[in-house]
Design a protein around this motif. Sequence first.
Motif, short mmCIF file in Angstrom:
data_model
loop_
_atom_site.label_atom_id
_atom_site.label_comp_id
_atom_site.label_asym_id
_atom_site.label_seq_id
_atom_site.Cartn_x
_atom_site.Cartn_y
_atom_site.Cartn_z
N ARG A 76 0.94 -1.26 0.08
CA ARG A 76 0.18 -0.05 0.03
C ARG A 76 0.82 1.30 0.03
NH1 ARG A 76 -4.03 -2.45 -2.28
NH2 ARG A 76 -5.14 -3.89 -1.17
N ARG A 77 1.96 1.41 0.71
CA ARG A 77 2.79 2.29 0.76
C ARG A 77 3.38 2.65 -0.86
NH1 ARG A 77 4.75 -0.02 5.30
NH2 ARG A 77 6.61 -0.76 4.42
N LEU A 78 3.81 1.67 -1.33
CA LEU A 78 4.39 1.76 -2.69
C LEU A 78 3.35 2.15 -3.75
CD1 LEU A 78 6.50 -1.44 -2.77
CD2 LEU A 78 7.24 0.75 -3.00
N ALA A 79 2.11 1.62 -3.47
CA ALA A 79 0.87 2.08 -4.47
C ALA A 79 0.61 3.57 -4.23
CB ALA A 79 -0.23 1.23 -4.08
N THR A 80 0.70 4.09 -2.93
CA THR A 80 0.39 5.44 -2.60
C THR A 80 1.50 6.44 -3.45
OG1 THR A 80 -0.82 4.86 -0.49
CG2 THR A 80 -0.12 7.06 -0.65
N LEU A 81 2.70 6.00 -3.20
CA LEU A 81 3.61 6.72 -3.74
C LEU A 81 3.74 6.91 -5.14
CD1 LEU A 81 6.55 8.22 -3.44
CD2 LEU A 81 7.68 5.77 -3.67
N ASP A 82 3.09 5.61 -5.76
CA ASP A 82 3.05 5.55 -7.27
C ASP A 82 1.95 6.75 -7.58
OD1 ASP A 82 3.04 5.14 -10.01
OD2 ASP A 82 1.99 3.15 -9.62
N GLU A 83 0.94 6.64 -6.81
CA GLU A 83 -0.16 7.55 -7.50
C GLU A 83 0.15 8.97 -7.09
OE1 GLU A 83 -3.18 6.20 -4.70
OE2 GLU A 83 -3.68 4.22 -6.11
N ASP A 84 1.01 9.49 -5.97
CA ASP A 84 1.42 10.56 -5.76
C ASP A 84 2.45 11.32 -6.75
OD1 ASP A 84 -0.26 10.65 -3.34
OD2 ASP A 84 1.52 10.36 -1.98
N LEU A 85 3.35 10.43 -7.11
CA LEU A 85 4.28 10.74 -8.08
C LEU A 85 3.59 10.98 -9.44
CD1 LEU A 85 7.18 8.18 -7.46
CD2 LEU A 85 6.99 10.79 -6.90
N GLU A 86 2.25 10.31 -9.62
CA GLU A 86 1.78 10.77 -11.02
C GLU A 86 1.18 11.98 -10.95
OE1 GLU A 86 0.53 8.45 -13.97
OE2 GLU A 86 2.61 8.15 -13.04
N HIS A 87 0.87 12.83 -9.95
CA HIS A 87 0.32 14.01 -9.96
C HIS A 87 1.43 15.00 -9.35
CE1 HIS A 87 -3.03 11.11 -9.60
NE2 HIS A 87 -3.74 12.19 -10.07
N THR A 88 2.58 14.71 -9.43
CA THR A 88 3.46 15.66 -8.85
C THR A 88 4.45 16.07 -9.93
OG1 THR A 88 4.04 14.30 -6.81
CG2 THR A 88 5.77 15.65 -7.33
N ARG A 89 4.78 17.38 -10.03
CA ARG A 89 5.52 18.40 -11.08
C ARG A 89 7.07 18.24 -10.52
NH1 ARG A 89 3.07 23.90 -12.36
NH2 ARG A 89 4.53 23.81 -13.92
N PRO A 90 7.87 17.94 -11.59
CA PRO A 90 9.25 18.08 -11.36
C PRO A 90 9.84 19.20 -10.86
CG PRO A 90 8.94 17.64 -13.54
CD PRO A 90 7.50 17.80 -12.93
N GLU A 91 10.87 19.13 -10.29
CA GLU A 91 11.65 20.73 -9.95
C GLU A 91 13.10 20.35 -10.73
OE1 GLU A 91 12.15 21.69 -6.04
OE2 GLU A 91 9.86 21.50 -5.74
N PHE A 92 13.23 20.86 -11.53
CA PHE A 92 14.73 20.88 -12.49
C PHE A 92 15.62 21.98 -12.02
CE2 PHE A 92 11.43 19.49 -15.49
CZ PHE A 92 11.89 18.28 -15.89
N ALA A 93 16.93 21.30 -11.80
CA ALA A 93 17.99 22.53 -11.70
C ALA A 93 17.90 23.41 -12.30
CB ALA A 93 19.25 21.46 -11.45
N GLY A 94 18.20 24.81 -11.63
CA GLY A 94 18.51 26.00 -12.45
C GLY A 94 16.99 26.64 -12.77
N SER A 95 15.90 25.91 -12.30
CA SER A 95 14.66 26.58 -12.76
C SER A 95 14.57 27.86 -11.92
CB SER A 95 13.39 25.84 -12.55
OG SER A 95 13.44 24.92 -11.21
N VAL A 96 13.71 28.87 -12.00
CA VAL A 96 13.89 29.98 -11.29
C VAL A 96 12.19 30.28 -10.89
CG1 VAL A 96 13.95 32.55 -10.87
CG2 VAL A 96 15.68 31.28 -12.22
N PRO A 97 11.85 30.29 -9.51
CA PRO A 97 10.38 30.29 -9.19
C PRO A 97 10.09 31.80 -9.37
CG PRO A 97 11.96 30.47 -7.39
CD PRO A 97 12.76 30.00 -8.35
N ALA A 98 8.60 31.76 -9.86
CA ALA A 98 8.19 32.85 -10.37
C ALA A 98 8.06 34.00 -8.83
CB ALA A 98 6.70 32.70 -10.63
#
Length: 238
Positions: free
Chosen positions: A205-227
């Motif tokens: 269940r922990r792995l399944a929840t992680l899988d679902e959460d990652l599906e709705h997560t936006r990545p943070e790339f190195a060098g990106s500048v927040p608005a």
Amino acid sequence: MSLTGGVLNVVPVLWHSGDEPPVTISRDPAREAARRELSKRMYHENDPGLLQRALNAFWDWVERLFNAASTATPGGALGLVVIVLAVLAVLGALWWRLGTPRHTTTTSATLFDDRPRSAAEHRAAAEAHAAQGHWSQAAQERMRAIVRSLEERALLDVRPGRTADEAASEAGRTLPDHADRLRAAARDFDDVTYGGRAAGEGTYRRLATLDEDLEHTRPEFAGSVPAMAPDAGQGAAG
């Protein structure tokens, strides 16, 4: 019969009929004659067999060992029984917690086999195993689904031979909010796949929840500048 030096010696006497004198036999020949007589089969028909004698000797040894241990243990025999039960309880708890030990020649190996499958296929296989209560196989397939999904989203490069630890470390740099959970998932995968430990429903269940959460997560790339938010003072002045 004679008394010599305070020791009573018995001399066998053979009596003959008539007026002939009795025939005496010395001690050693008499002892040998008795030994031959007693060695006859008729005297040993009810003797225990070899296996029975061995078992009797073994149990005698166990009894002597138990008696010696009980005298050296506080509380005597009862204290010894309590200690033995405590040791057995500890061994049983370790066996239940760690599972059957297996010999392993590697601590980390590749995630995928030679036949590539999509994340959706790995998820379907995981759910099928979970429906049958095969939690170890379900956890393995769900971890593969997580890594394959990250590859499909270009958050991980497709690289044959990648291990679960490597995938978690690389993905953690892109998804720092989930880095700890990714490392924990990789440890669960390695423990089940190569450490001989059985996974439970909670692990899956922990792995399944992680899988679902990652599906709705936006990545943070190195060098990106927040608005940057507009300056409140400047906006008021304008």
